[in-house]
Scaffold this motif. Structure first.
Motif, PDB file in Angstrom:
ATOM      1  N   GLU A 174      -8.489   1.295  -6.821  1.00 34.49           N
ATOM      2  CA  GLU A 174      -9.350   0.405  -6.027  1.00 34.49           C
ATOM      3  C   GLU A 174      -9.406  -0.987  -6.644  1.00 34.49           C
ATOM      4  OE1 GLU A 174     -11.462  -0.678  -2.824  1.00 34.49           O
ATOM      5  OE2 GLU A 174     -10.704   1.363  -3.138  1.00 34.49           O
TER       6      GLU A 174
ATOM      7  N   LEU B 122       0.809  -1.226   0.000  1.00 34.66           N
ATOM      8  CA  LEU B 122       0.000   0.000   0.000  1.00 34.66           C
ATOM      9  C   LEU B 122       0.843   1.277   0.000  1.00 34.66           C
ATOM     10  CD1 LEU B 122      -3.150  -0.676   2.230  1.00 34.66           C
ATOM     11  CD2 LEU B 122      -3.023  -0.292  -0.231  1.00 34.66           C
TER      12      LEU B 122
ATOM     13  N   HIS C 234      -6.397  -2.729  -5.447  1.00 31.44           N
ATOM     14  CA  HIS C 234      -6.559  -2.989  -4.013  1.00 31.44           C
ATOM     15  C   HIS C 234      -7.449  -4.209  -3.788  1.00 31.44           C
ATOM     16  CE1 HIS C 234      -6.511  -2.199   0.189  1.00 31.44           C
ATOM     17  NE2 HIS C 234      -7.705  -1.644   0.270  1.00 31.44           N
TER      18      HIS C 234
ATOM     19  N   LEU D 206       0.497   4.093  -2.967  1.00 27.32           N
ATOM     20  CA  LEU D 206      -0.003   5.439  -2.668  1.00 27.32           C
ATOM     21  C   LEU D 206       1.121   6.417  -2.340  1.00 27.32           C
ATOM     22  CD1 LEU D 206      -3.095   4.483  -0.471  1.00 27.32           C
ATOM     23  CD2 LEU D 206      -3.014   4.936  -2.930  1.00 27.32           C
TER      24      LEU D 206
ATOM     25  N   ILE E 206      -9.476   2.759  -1.044  1.00 25.57           N
ATOM     26  CA  ILE E 206      -8.396   3.614  -1.515  1.00 25.57           C
ATOM     27  C   ILE E 206      -8.741   5.089  -1.326  1.00 25.57           C
ATOM     28  CG2 ILE E 206      -7.204   4.409  -3.605  1.00 25.57           C
ATOM     29  CD1 ILE E 206      -6.048   1.873  -2.480  1.00 25.57           C
TER      30      ILE E 206
END
Length: 248
Positions: free
Chosen positions: A104, A83, A107, A87, A137
């Motif tokens: 997303e 993650l 994810h 990000l 997200i």
């Protein structure tokens, strides 16, 4: 890299360094982030997805596909390694719906692999997030931007990030039609979603511990309302399908 005004072609100028003409490019990497001449994050999102996929692939055999490790451990590794890679730099992103949807999807795909959930199980995205103990997200990006904006507000006035946050262009005219989103627009949207008054935003940020707790509460509230809205929409869709089947 030259960033022209919206709707205009880049000017024909040349830059030289020690007599060597520098190549004019449309995008380049700076401090791990990809910048382009259009001023959007389309190239950055593609680069982040590539880095996250590579990080997941490097850990897949040793961690995520390892039957000797517990699922809780795999999720912790995912949240600690994958993650942040996905990000990285999201504190300064100006996101559109297409960006959040693409992130997303990665994810959800990663969490379903870790939790061993197949598409034939017909599990909703909200149930997958609940089982993984993770936020969406959009909620993660919102948390990062609220914390970063509070940090910028507390900076001295001579710091460049604060000057950019509060700065405005002195020249130029707005084009007709819809305008491009600014960072201020994204931040204001998240403040309203978290039930934080944008007009009182600066005063709240000066208390660091209180703002940290308030931003966490705002993101939790936003995520709860988002899940409730998605579930209500899904139930309404199922009800419409049931009514159509009864008519048939």
């Amino acid at each position: 890299m030259i960033q022209p005004a919206p709707g205009q072609q880049p000017p024909a100028v040349s830059f030289y360094l020690d007599g060597v003409r520098l190549e004019c490019v449309k995008h380049f990497s700076y401090l791990g982030s990809t910048l382009n001449h259009k001023g959007n994050i389309d190239d950055e999102i593609s680069h982040r997805l590539g880095c996250a996929c590579a990080a997941y692939g490097n850990l897949r055999e040793r961690v995520f596909d390892n039957a000797s490790l517990k699922t809780v451990t795999k999720l912790q590794v995912y949240k600690a390694a994958i993650l942040p890679t996905l990000l990285y730099g999201c504190e300064a992103w100006v996101t559109y719906r297409r960006h959040l949807k693409t992130l997303e999807q990665f994810h959800q795909r990663s969490l379903r692999r870790i939790l061993n959930i197949s598409w034939t199980d017909y599990r909703t995205n909200t149930s997958v997030l609940a089982e993984a103990g993770s936020w969406s997200i959009e909620a993660l990006v919102m948390r990062s931007q609220l914390r970063w904006s509070g940090h910028c507000v507390r900076m001295p006035d001579n710091r460049l990030p604060k000057q950019i946050l509060y700065g405005q262009l002195e020249q130029g005219t707005r084009a007709r039609g819809g305008q491009r989103k600014r960072y201020k627009d994204t931040l204001k949207h998240y403040l309203k979603k978290g039930h934080i008054d944008p007009s009182n935003f600066q005063a709240l940020c000066h208390n660091r511990s209180a703002w940290r707790q308030m931003s966490y509460t705002a993101v939790s509230t936003f995520e709860s309302e988002r899940v409730a809205a998605v579930e209500a929409k899904r139930m309404a869709r199922k009800e419409r399908q049931r009514q159509r089947q009864q008519k048939d």
